[in-house]
Every structure is written in C-alpha cells, then in structure tokens.
Design an enzyme around this catalytic site. Structure first.
Site, short mmCIF file in Angstrom:
data_model
loop_
_atom_site.label_atom_id
_atom_site.label_comp_id
_atom_site.label_asym_id
_atom_site.label_seq_id
_atom_site.Cartn_x
_atom_site.Cartn_y
_atom_site.Cartn_z
N ARG A 124 0.83 -1.20 0.00
CA ARG A 124 0.00 0.00 0.00
C ARG A 124 0.86 1.24 0.00
NH1 ARG A 124 -4.51 1.05 4.62
NH2 ARG A 124 -2.67 1.13 5.94
N THR A 166 -1.13 7.55 -1.02
CA THR A 166 -2.39 7.45 -1.76
C THR A 166 -3.30 6.33 -1.23
OG1 THR A 166 -1.53 5.86 -3.36
CG2 THR A 166 -1.19 8.20 -3.84
N ASP A 213 -1.27 -3.67 12.82
CA ASP A 213 -0.81 -4.17 11.53
C ASP A 213 -0.56 -5.68 11.65
OD1 ASP A 213 1.33 -5.02 9.52
OD2 ASP A 213 0.84 -3.01 8.79
N ASP A 253 3.05 -6.85 10.79
CA ASP A 253 4.03 -6.49 11.81
C ASP A 253 3.90 -7.38 13.06
OD1 ASP A 253 5.19 -4.51 10.31
OD2 ASP A 253 4.04 -2.87 11.22
#
Length: 210
Positions: A105, A109, A201, A204
């Site tokens: 990602r 944006t 996340d 992570d």
C-alpha cells in the site's frame, strides 16, 4: 452462507480473535492463534464444496464413500500478511494449489502497488480462496481479485480475519460475486486507513517487524 458476507461467530473464533487483539500478545502467540483461527475460518469457507463418491474397502466391507469433487482448490495468499492465514488453511487442505499476489500500500495514496504475481494454472476450474487477514480500505483486495479474474478465476471467495465496513462496501461494489468470510466486522477505518478497534498491523504483529 450469504451471497456476499459471512461473519463466523463461533465461540472459539471469537475467543481467539480477542486474544489476538490484545496489544500485549507476543509475536509467537499471535502467530499460533492466527494459525488456529485460520483453520476454523477455513472450515466455514469450504462448507459447501462439491462432493462425489468413490468405492472404498473398509475393514468390514465395500462402500460408496464421499470425497471432494473436481480439481484441487487454489489458495491465494495476498502478501505478506496473507501467509499467516495460508499456513493454517494448508494444514487443513494440504492438497490445495497455492499462489501469491504481492501488493503493498502506497502510504500517501493508500492505493495498492503490485510487485509479485504467481498463481496455479486452470483457475477457471478451481474454487479460488484469497486470504488476507485485513479487509481495510478494500483497495488491495479489489486489486488482487482483479488480477485473479484476469488469470481466469471465476469462483472466488475472500477469507479475512477482520473487515471494515468501508472495505466490505468497496469489495461489494467492485466484485459482488465474491463471498467474504470474516471473523468480525469492526467499526470503521481511521485516517491512516487502519481498522478500528482492529488489532494493529497484522504483518508487523505476525513477523515482529515495525
């Protein structure tokens, strides 16, 4: 299973998900819980696989016994976090074909950028299950499904741990034929595009990176 969205409310799924949400849960425990919950979710996403029969010999007699019908299904991991779900599902369905879609990602944006794509052949003849722990904005998931359809896939399901309403809506708009199976529909996305309350996340937490 509804046409577009199935939330798996099984007590074991919900209990394990709560443990995964806890910020104090270690990487090792998080990874083990993800493996366990993925098998429970896989049970749900494969609940209506086509069946046929074959003749076998039990120790007592011959019989017509039920077996899965058609080509081996395809599991597609949306890298990198999808690998955590993939491992557990593969333990349940070890004969499945496996593919990988690499998307990251763009933090500015929030749009997906492709960096890897390798999938099994004859996707049009297989049930294709795409796995990614998080359905957040839906941008990466939609892009991955676009690629799979471009490779011939016609019967696709999307398996995730958490989904945001925004991601569900985005997927329904782009791919109304793709069933979503998830353990929870959370409240919303925050300004950074993360699911709230979520679990942080997933990549992570799974790999111990920041």
């Amino acid at each position: 299973m509804s046409q577009h969205l199935t939330v798996v409310n099984h007590p074991l799924v919900q209990h394990k998900l709560t443990l995964m949400r806890e910020k104090t849960t270690s990487t090792a425990v998080f990874r083990q819980l993800l493996r366990e919950i993925s098998q429970l979710l896989a049970y749900e996403v494969t609940a209506d696989l086509p069946m046929t029969t074959q003749t076998i010999e039990t120790p007592m007699q011959e019989m017509q016994a039920p077996v899965l019908d058609g080509k081996k299904l395809a599991l597609i991991s949306i890298l990198r976090a999808g690998n955590g779900l993939l491992d557990g599902v593969l333990e349940l369905i070890p004969s499945a074909r496996v593919g990988f879609v690499g998307l990251y990602r763009d933090e500015k944006t929030l749009q997906p950028v492709q960096y890897y794509f390798k999938v099994p052949t004859e996707l049009n003849d297989r049930l294709v299950i795409a796995v990614d722990p998080m359905l957040a904005t839906g941008n990466s998931s939609v892009a991955a499904i676009d690629l799979l359809k471009g490779a011939g896939a016609e019967n696709i399901r999307f398996l995730c741990l958490l989904a945001a309403p925004e991601g569900i809506a985005r997927m329904k708009e782009a791919h109304p034929d793709v069933q979503i199976v998830t353990a929870s529909v959370d409240e919303r996305l925050n300004d950074a595009g993360y699911i709230v309350p979520g679990l942080g996340d997933a990549g992570d937490r799974m790999f111990g990176t920041k």
